[in-house]
Design a protein around this motif. Structure first.
Motif, PDB file in Angstrom:
ATOM      1  N   ASN A 178       0.830  -1.190   0.000  1.00 18.35           N
ATOM      2  CA  ASN A 178       0.000   0.000   0.000  1.00 18.35           C
ATOM      3  C   ASN A 178       0.873   1.252   0.000  1.00 18.35           C
ATOM      4  O   ASN A 178       0.920   2.018   0.945  1.00 18.35           O
ATOM      5  N   VAL A 179       1.625   1.453  -1.118  1.00 17.90           N
ATOM      6  CA  VAL A 179       2.504   2.610  -1.261  1.00 17.90           C
ATOM      7  C   VAL A 179       2.378   3.158  -2.666  1.00 17.90           C
ATOM      8  O   VAL A 179       1.939   2.465  -3.582  1.00 17.90           O
ATOM      9  N   MET A 180       2.739   4.412  -2.838  1.00 15.48           N
ATOM     10  CA  MET A 180       2.702   5.056  -4.148  1.00 15.48           C
ATOM     11  C   MET A 180       4.043   4.857  -4.845  1.00 15.48           C
ATOM     12  O   MET A 180       5.078   5.199  -4.306  1.00 15.48           O
ATOM     13  N   LEU A 181       3.984   4.349  -6.076  1.00 14.06           N
ATOM     14  CA  LEU A 181       5.223   4.107  -6.804  1.00 14.06           C
ATOM     15  C   LEU A 181       5.982   5.398  -7.054  1.00 14.06           C
ATOM     16  O   LEU A 181       7.204   5.445  -6.964  1.00 14.06           O
ATOM     17  N   ASP A 182       5.266   6.498  -7.356  1.00 17.62           N
ATOM     18  CA  ASP A 182       5.960   7.730  -7.691  1.00 17.62           C
ATOM     19  C   ASP A 182       6.572   8.408  -6.479  1.00 17.62           C
ATOM     20  O   ASP A 182       7.284   9.386  -6.605  1.00 17.62           O
ATOM     21  N   GLN A 183       6.286   7.887  -5.295  1.00 19.02           N
ATOM     22  CA  GLN A 183       6.882   8.481  -4.103  1.00 19.02           C
ATOM     23  C   GLN A 183       8.141   7.741  -3.657  1.00 19.02           C
ATOM     24  O   GLN A 183       8.606   7.931  -2.551  1.00 19.02           O
TER      25      GLN A 183
ATOM     26  N   ASP B  35      14.174   2.462  -2.814  1.00 21.22           N
ATOM     27  CA  ASP B  35      12.984   2.113  -2.037  1.00 21.22           C
ATOM     28  C   ASP B  35      12.265   0.909  -2.643  1.00 21.22           C
ATOM     29  O   ASP B  35      11.812   0.010  -1.936  1.00 21.22           O
ATOM     30  N   VAL B  36      12.152   0.920  -3.979  1.00 24.45           N
ATOM     31  CA  VAL B  36      11.484  -0.196  -4.655  1.00 24.45           C
ATOM     32  C   VAL B  36      12.270  -1.487  -4.457  1.00 24.45           C
ATOM     33  O   VAL B  36      11.696  -2.553  -4.208  1.00 24.45           O
ATOM     34  N   GLU B  37      13.619  -1.400  -4.540  1.00 22.98           N
ATOM     35  CA  GLU B  37      14.460  -2.576  -4.350  1.00 22.98           C
ATOM     36  C   GLU B  37      14.301  -3.138  -2.944  1.00 22.98           C
ATOM     37  O   GLU B  37      14.201  -4.371  -2.754  1.00 22.98           O
TER      38      GLU B  37
ATOM     39  N   ILE C  99      11.656  -2.906  -0.976  1.00 21.95           N
ATOM     40  CA  ILE C  99      10.346  -3.568  -0.877  1.00 21.95           C
ATOM     41  C   ILE C  99      10.367  -4.920  -1.582  1.00 21.95           C
ATOM     42  O   ILE C  99       9.833  -5.925  -1.078  1.00 21.95           O
ATOM     43  N   LEU C 100      11.009  -4.972  -2.765  1.00 21.38           N
ATOM     44  CA  LEU C 100      11.064  -6.216  -3.533  1.00 21.38           C
ATOM     45  C   LEU C 100      11.829  -7.298  -2.775  1.00 21.38           C
ATOM     46  O   LEU C 100      11.407  -8.466  -2.719  1.00 21.38           O
ATOM     47  N   ILE C 101      12.966  -6.916  -2.178  1.00 22.00           N
ATOM     48  CA  ILE C 101      13.751  -7.895  -1.411  1.00 22.00           C
ATOM     49  C   ILE C 101      12.939  -8.421  -0.237  1.00 22.00           C
ATOM     50  O   ILE C 101      12.927  -9.623   0.047  1.00 22.00           O
ATOM     51  N   ARG C 102      12.231  -7.521   0.452  1.00 23.77           N
ATOM     52  CA  ARG C 102      11.410  -7.944   1.593  1.00 23.77           C
ATOM     53  C   ARG C 102      10.329  -8.935   1.149  1.00 23.77           C
ATOM     54  O   ARG C 102      10.079  -9.945   1.821  1.00 23.77           O
ATOM     55  N   LYS C 103       9.690  -8.676   0.008  1.00 21.53           N
ATOM     56  CA  LYS C 103       8.629  -9.553  -0.502  1.00 21.53           C
ATOM     57  C   LYS C 103       9.168 -10.938  -0.858  1.00 21.53           C
ATOM     58  O   LYS C 103       8.564 -11.970  -0.552  1.00 21.53           O
ATOM     59  N   VAL C 104      10.355 -10.965  -1.519  1.00 19.38           N
ATOM     60  CA  VAL C 104      10.921 -12.253  -1.944  1.00 19.38           C
ATOM     61  C   VAL C 104      11.392 -13.055  -0.730  1.00 19.38           C
ATOM     62  O   VAL C 104      11.215 -14.283  -0.676  1.00 19.38           O
ATOM     63  N   LEU C 105      11.976 -12.401   0.261  1.00 20.24           N
ATOM     64  CA  LEU C 105      12.380 -13.089   1.481  1.00 20.24           C
ATOM     65  C   LEU C 105      11.167 -13.696   2.200  1.00 20.24           C
ATOM     66  O   LEU C 105      11.224 -14.830   2.711  1.00 20.24           O
ATOM     67  N   LYS C 106      10.094 -12.940   2.207  1.00 24.17           N
ATOM     68  CA  LYS C 106       8.865 -13.443   2.834  1.00 24.17           C
ATOM     69  C   LYS C 106       8.341 -14.662   2.075  1.00 24.17           C
ATOM     70  O   LYS C 106       7.887 -15.649   2.672  1.00 24.17           O
TER      71      LYS C 106
ATOM     72  N   ARG D 297      22.989  -6.083   0.388  1.00 23.73           N
ATOM     73  CA  ARG D 297      21.768  -5.280   0.319  1.00 23.73           C
ATOM     74  C   ARG D 297      20.961  -5.391   1.607  1.00 23.73           C
ATOM     75  O   ARG D 297      20.355  -4.405   2.055  1.00 23.73           O
ATOM     76  N   LEU D 298      20.958  -6.555   2.230  1.00 24.27           N
ATOM     77  CA  LEU D 298      20.261  -6.723   3.494  1.00 24.27           C
ATOM     78  C   LEU D 298      20.880  -5.803   4.557  1.00 24.27           C
ATOM     79  O   LEU D 298      20.164  -5.186   5.368  1.00 24.27           O
ATOM     80  N   GLU D 299      22.214  -5.746   4.563  1.00 24.33           N
ATOM     81  CA  GLU D 299      22.900  -4.869   5.511  1.00 24.33           C
ATOM     82  C   GLU D 299      22.617  -3.399   5.210  1.00 24.33           C
ATOM     83  O   GLU D 299      22.373  -2.592   6.098  1.00 24.33           O
ATOM     84  N   LYS D 300      22.632  -3.068   3.909  1.00 25.86           N
ATOM     85  CA  LYS D 300      22.410  -1.701   3.481  1.00 25.86           C
ATOM     86  C   LYS D 300      21.034  -1.202   3.896  1.00 25.86           C
ATOM     87  O   LYS D 300      20.883  -0.056   4.370  1.00 25.86           O
ATOM     88  N   TYR D 301      20.008  -2.050   3.735  1.00 25.49           N
ATOM     89  CA  TYR D 301      18.628  -1.641   4.019  1.00 25.49           C
ATOM     90  C   TYR D 301      18.166  -1.983   5.419  1.00 25.49           C
ATOM     91  O   TYR D 301      17.020  -1.702   5.796  1.00 25.49           O
ATOM     92  N   GLY D 302      19.056  -2.598   6.189  1.00 30.54           N
ATOM     93  CA  GLY D 302      18.682  -2.937   7.554  1.00 30.54           C
ATOM     94  C   GLY D 302      17.594  -4.007   7.640  1.00 30.54           C
ATOM     95  O   GLY D 302      16.760  -3.989   8.556  1.00 30.54           O
ATOM     96  N   LEU D 303      17.605  -4.943   6.704  1.00 31.66           N
ATOM     97  CA  LEU D 303      16.576  -6.007   6.681  1.00 31.66           C
ATOM     98  C   LEU D 303      17.060  -7.242   7.431  1.00 31.66           C
ATOM     99  O   LEU D 303      18.232  -7.493   7.568  1.00 31.66           O
TER     100      LEU D 303
END
Length: 463
Positions: free
Chosen positions: A413-418, A423-425, A427-434, A457-463
């Motif tokens: 539930n986020v706006m792509l243009d924002q 940010d998109v990367e 979200i995508l990593i979080r979705k694939v890990l899930k 990337r996990l370290e970079k984004y704090g995931l």
């Protein structure tokens, strides 16, 4: 430059008329104007009527006196009248202690008579270049004072009432009174230079110069010359001595924009200058002490660059005593109406347009726009709208919005243009890990990454 390529105004004050005549015959071949005076009492009148590039001043005017006291006295008077004066003292007595005392008293150089013509000429040319540099600095100070007078409030054109921008104001209040090095982080167009100027204008150095250097536009070959200066003949195009930005900014603030663009070799040179608080002009052996307030800025991820060995950690520690992070415009949407009104007023006056308002529909559309160019993009949007607008109220059609305001990113539930690509990367990593219950190997495979790349990337984004 005047006729026949001669320039420069020289005043020689000495009680030896024969010496004055000989000096004028020789120096007239090289300088535009050479004035002679035997009586030092006329110096105040001469300086009130003329601006000299160099003043050659005898140290003794009383017969059989060699103390130099008269020279020191008139040196002090000259500098009282014009602090930027360049004075070269002359005497028949080669007293080293006298020379040192003269330099400490404010003289630029010291020559012995009878002098060698070529040596005298070289001394005068060098002194004249110093005078030019001093006048350039004075001009910069005058311009800076004019800029300061145009600022109606403490933060100039930094406009906003959002919590994020108020936090920036609080940081400026705390850091400006100190001499701490400041690093300003933020995307392009967020107003990093305005913040740097606000820090300077609220500091004890506000009466001194603010020197801005866009490091992104300085080439590798010109870096040292631009920042540290050069001596005449140091390289092909070095036709005269020139101070660098460090010297020009002495006693004031030096703003190094886009510092993240520097290569590692240039980072090392900059670090050395900052550590030693000294610079050496290209082609010179003498070091010049510098006293500057350093403010740096970048839109690049310096901490990630340190990990990737693209930015020196010791330089980062040197420049970021205090960090100021500027929020992007999409994170301070409540400031858009007041920013838009500010730009509307400015450009309506500039282009003599009778436009008094921005419609509610336009403001609503603005607050849904992504603004990847941040405040700079908003400013340009208002300028264009004012130019193209035909009524007293700006409407949505007067703006040229290119991005779609409400594209949903599938599954979130986020706006792509924002969002930026990062940010998109994330979200995508979080979705694939899930999807794979945290299995790194399977997630990396689906994302087309190696395990080590995914871990970074996990370290970079704090995931």
């Amino acid at each position: 430059m005047t006729e026949k390529g001669k320039s420069g105004k020289i005043l020689i004050v000495d009680d030896n008329e024969d010496l004055l005549k000989a000096a004028k015959i020789f120096l007239k071949r090289h300088f535009q104007q050479v004035d002679l005076e035997t009586n030092p009492e006329t110096i105040p009148t001469l300086l009130n009527n003329e601006s000299y590039d160099v003043i050659l001043l005898d140290m003794n005017f009383t017969k059989d006196v060699s103390s130099g006291k008269e020279g020191y006295y008139w040196l002090e008077k000259i500098l009282e009248i014009d602090p930027s004066s360049v004075v070269v003292l002359i005497t028949a007595y080669g007293d080293v202690q006298m020379a040192v005392k003269a330099i400490k008293a404010g003289a630029t150089d010291f020559v012995l008579k009878p002098w060698e013509n070529e040596k005298l000429l070289a001394t005068l040319f060098s002194a004249m270049r110093l005078r030019e540099t001093r006048l350039e600095v004075e001009d910069l100070k005058t311009k800076q004072e004019a800029i300061n007078l145009k600022i109606n409030d403490r933060y100039g054109d930094i406009i906003g009432q959002s919590a994020s921008i108020r936090k920036v104001f609080e940081t400026i209040d705390r850091v400006a009174a100190t001499d701490a090095n400041v690093l300003i982080l933020g995307e392009n167009g967020t107003g990093k230079e305005l913040i740097a100027r606000a820090i300077h204008n609220n500091s004890p150095r506000k009466g001194q110069v603010f020197v801005n250097v866009d490091l992104g536009s300085v080439s590798e070959t010109l870096f040292e010359s631009e920042l540290f200066g050069h001596k005449k003949g140091a390289f092909t195009d070095a036709k005269e001595d020139r101070p660098g930005r460090f010297e020009i900014a002495n006693k004031g603030t030096l703003f190094l924009d886009e510092i993240g663009n520097l290569s590692l070799p240039l980072q090392a040179k900059l670090l050395t200058a900052l550590q030693n608080r000294k610079v050496s002009r290209v082609g010179a052996n003498k070091e010049v002490e510098i006293d500057i307030r350093l403010v740096c800025a970048t839109n690049m991820p310096l901490y990630d660059m340190v990990k990737e060995n693209k930015f020196r950690q010791d330089l980062l520690y040197r420049i970021n005593t205090i960090e100021v992070e500027l929020p992007p415009l999409r994170d301070r949407l409540e400031d858009i109406p007041v920013l838009a009104e500010h730009f509307l007023k400015h450009y309506s006056e500039k282009y003599d347009k009778n436009i008094s308002k921005i419609s509610d529909a336009s403001l609503t559309r603005m607050q849904k726009h992504n603004w990847p160019g941040n405040i700079r993009e908003l400013q340009h949007a208002l300028e264009r709208a004012v130019i193209m607008g035909n009524s007293q109220v700006l409407q949505p059609e007067d703006f040229n919005f290119t991005s779609q305001p409400q594209q949903q990113l599938d599954g979130d539930n986020v706006m792509l243009d924002q969002f930026k690509l990062e940010d998109v990367e994330k979200i995508l990593i979080r979705k694939v890990l899930k999807k794979y219950n945290g299995n790194i190997t399977q997630a990396a495979s689906e994302l087309g990454l190696t395990r080590s790349s995914l871990y970074r990337r996990l370290e970079k984004y704090g995931l």
